[in-house]
Design an enzyme around this catalytic site. Structure first.
Site, PDB file in Angstrom:
ATOM      1  N   ASN A  10       0.867  -1.188   0.000  1.00 32.53           N
ATOM      2  CA  ASN A  10       0.000   0.000   0.000  1.00 32.53           C
ATOM      3  C   ASN A  10       0.900   1.233   0.000  1.00 32.53           C
ATOM      4  OD1 ASN A  10      -1.794   2.064   0.454  1.00 32.53           O
ATOM      5  ND2 ASN A  10      -2.455   1.349   2.488  1.00 32.53           N
ATOM      6  N   TRP A  11       0.988   1.873  -1.163  1.00 27.21           N
ATOM      7  CA  TRP A  11       1.907   3.017  -1.288  1.00 27.21           C
ATOM      8  C   TRP A  11       1.335   4.275  -0.644  1.00 27.21           C
ATOM      9  CZ3 TRP A  11       3.822   2.555  -7.129  1.00 27.21           C
ATOM     10  CH2 TRP A  11       4.484   1.324  -7.273  1.00 27.21           C
ATOM     11  N   LYS A  12       0.079   4.252  -0.241  1.00 19.57           N
ATOM     12  CA  LYS A  12      -0.570   5.425   0.380  1.00 19.57           C
ATOM     13  C   LYS A  12      -0.354   6.659  -0.511  1.00 19.57           C
ATOM     14  CE  LYS A  12      -0.316   3.135   4.823  1.00 19.57           C
ATOM     15  NZ  LYS A  12      -0.224   3.223   6.269  1.00 19.57           N
ATOM     16  N   HIS A  96      -9.650   0.864   4.835  1.00 17.22           N
ATOM     17  CA  HIS A  96      -8.363   1.072   5.511  1.00 17.22           C
ATOM     18  C   HIS A  96      -8.572   1.999   6.707  1.00 17.22           C
ATOM     19  CE1 HIS A  96      -4.278   2.360   6.331  1.00 17.22           C
ATOM     20  NE2 HIS A  96      -3.900   1.252   5.713  1.00 17.22           N
ATOM     21  N   GLU A  98      -7.021   4.429   7.734  1.00 17.05           N
ATOM     22  CA  GLU A  98      -6.866   5.868   7.449  1.00 17.05           C
ATOM     23  C   GLU A  98      -8.117   6.428   6.776  1.00 17.05           C
ATOM     24  OE1 GLU A  98      -3.067   5.412   5.532  1.00 17.05           O
ATOM     25  OE2 GLU A  98      -2.244   4.808   7.469  1.00 17.05           O
ATOM     26  N   GLU A 168      -5.205  -5.053  10.618  1.00 15.95           N
ATOM     27  CA  GLU A 168      -4.199  -4.018  10.841  1.00 15.95           C
ATOM     28  C   GLU A 168      -4.526  -3.286  12.141  1.00 15.95           C
ATOM     29  OE1 GLU A 168      -2.202  -2.699   6.900  1.00 15.95           O
ATOM     30  OE2 GLU A 168      -4.015  -1.527   7.147  1.00 15.95           O
ATOM     31  N   GLY A 174       2.501   2.422  10.945  1.00 15.12           N
ATOM     32  CA  GLY A 174       3.402   3.558  10.803  1.00 15.12           C
ATOM     33  C   GLY A 174       4.080   3.965  12.101  1.00 15.12           C
ATOM     34  N   SER A 214       3.532  -1.974  10.393  1.00 14.86           N
ATOM     35  CA  SER A 214       4.981  -1.988  10.603  1.00 14.86           C
ATOM     36  C   SER A 214       5.626  -3.321  10.237  1.00 14.86           C
ATOM     37  CB  SER A 214       5.323  -1.593  12.053  1.00 14.86           C
ATOM     38  OG  SER A 214       4.889  -0.259  12.311  1.00 14.86           O
ATOM     39  N   GLY A 235       2.888  -1.055   4.361  1.00 16.41           N
ATOM     40  CA  GLY A 235       2.871   0.362   4.037  1.00 16.41           C
ATOM     41  C   GLY A 235       4.278   0.859   3.757  1.00 16.41           C
ATOM     42  N   GLY A 236       4.888   1.492   4.741  1.00 14.14           N
ATOM     43  CA  GLY A 236       6.178   2.150   4.570  1.00 14.14           C
ATOM     44  C   GLY A 236       7.234   1.304   3.880  1.00 14.14           C
TER      45      GLY A 236
HETATM   46  P1  13P Z   1       3.000   0.536   7.789  1.00 16.13           P
HETATM   47  O1  13P Z   1       3.557  -0.748   7.190  1.00 16.13           O
HETATM   48  O2  13P Z   1       3.695   1.767   7.297  1.00 16.13           O
HETATM   49  O3  13P Z   1       2.874   0.446   9.264  1.00 16.13           O
HETATM   50  O4  13P Z   1       1.500   0.664   7.201  1.00 16.13           O
HETATM   51  C1  13P Z   1       0.643  -0.413   7.311  1.00 16.13           C
HETATM   52  C2  13P Z   1      -0.567  -0.130   6.512  1.00 16.13           C
HETATM   53  O5  13P Z   1      -1.380   0.704   6.880  1.00 16.13           O
HETATM   54  C3  13P Z   1      -0.744  -0.848   5.246  1.00 16.13           C
HETATM   55  O6  13P Z   1      -2.010  -0.638   4.722  1.00 16.13           O
END
Ligand code: 13P
Length: 252
Positions: A10-12, A96, A98, A168, A174, A214, A235-236
């Site tokens: 997930n590149w956000k 998600h 977010e 999640e 994050g 994470s 994510g990251g």
């Molecule tokens: P991180 O891997 O940056 O914690 O993000 C997880 C996430 O929200 C993937 O959708």
């Protein structure tokens, strides 16, 4: 039951026209040959065509980070399920944390989006997970149960067979604070038992439940070695081709 792991990046709201294509090329180079694991990336909407051009003909899937609950019409700024499929997307993230947090998405809205995704032929990755205050209050299972029950309410077993779930925990996203493998496994097992009660044990045994929060090359193997953890939503660490590939290699 053998469930093929899925590693989803997930590149956000990261990358741009040039760097999204470059990242896609690196992901292709480094994971294109993996056969024992499915890989998919989720770029921001406007960058999806650039990424698809790079990944066309490969086994790497591409998906949207969200979709509209509506089919089409006067919904400024929204992106429909059929827009995604018409480009060549196969997946979409739904609910998600977010989106839930910053756009106030409810479990009921998530359910409508899941329906749109399935009707269009997309694989929805339905995200669930508790906040830190909910975990501290001992409400983790109740929170996740409501998200699963309402978010998947009334789906047929055949529809559910195409759904992926991502657990999640919000406090792990994050933050660098990963759930321990045991903390992840206990919620994954809970979700699978819940799916069995809702859709039958065959569907529950076949459903992929990803862990997110994470996930890094250094913790991926232990998390994914848990009985009910069938891959990762990253994510990251998915913004580095090298790091993302290392996670995918740990899943097979
Ligand atoms: P991180 O891997 O940056 O914690 O993000 C997880 C996430 O929200 C993937 O959708």
């Amino acid at each position: 039951m053998d469930r093929k792991p899925l590693i989803a990046g997930n590149w956000k709201m990261n990358t741009d026209a040039a760097s999204s294509a470059a990242l896609a090329r690196e992901v292709l180079q480094r994971t294109g040959r993996l056969r024992s694991v499915d890989v998919a990336v989720f770029p921001p909407f406007p960058l999806i065509p650039a990424v698809l051009r790079v990944l066309d003909g490969s086994a790497i899937g591409v998906g949207g980070q969200d979709l509209s609950a509506e089919a089409e019409g006067a919904f400024t700024g929204e992106v429909s399920a059929t827009m995604l499929t018409s480009l060549g997307c196969g997946y979409v993230l739904v609910g998600h944390s977010e989106r839930r947090e910053y756009h106030l998405e409810s479990d009921e809205l998530v359910r409508r989006k899941v329906g749109r995704a399935l009707d269009a032929g997309l694989v929805p990755i339905v995200c669930v997970g508790e906040k830190l205050a909910e975990r501290d209050a001992g409400e983790t299972f109740a929170r996740v149960e409501r998200q699963v029950r309402v978010g998947l309410d009334g789906l047929t077993a055949a529809q559910m067979a195409r759904v992926v779930i991502a657990y999640e925990p919000v406090w792990a996203i994050g933050t660098g604070r990963t759930a321990t493998p045991a903390q992840a496994e206990e919620v994954h097992e809970f979700i699978r038992n819940l799916l069995a009660s809702m859709f039958g044990s065959d569907v529950a045994a076949a459903t992929r439940i990803l862990y997110g929060g994470s996930v890094k090359p250094g913790n991926a193997r232990e998390l994914m070695s848990q009985k009910d953890v069938d891959g990762a939503l990253v994510g990251g660490a998915s913004l580095s081709g090298e790091g993302f590939a290392a996670i995918a290699e740990n899943a097979g």
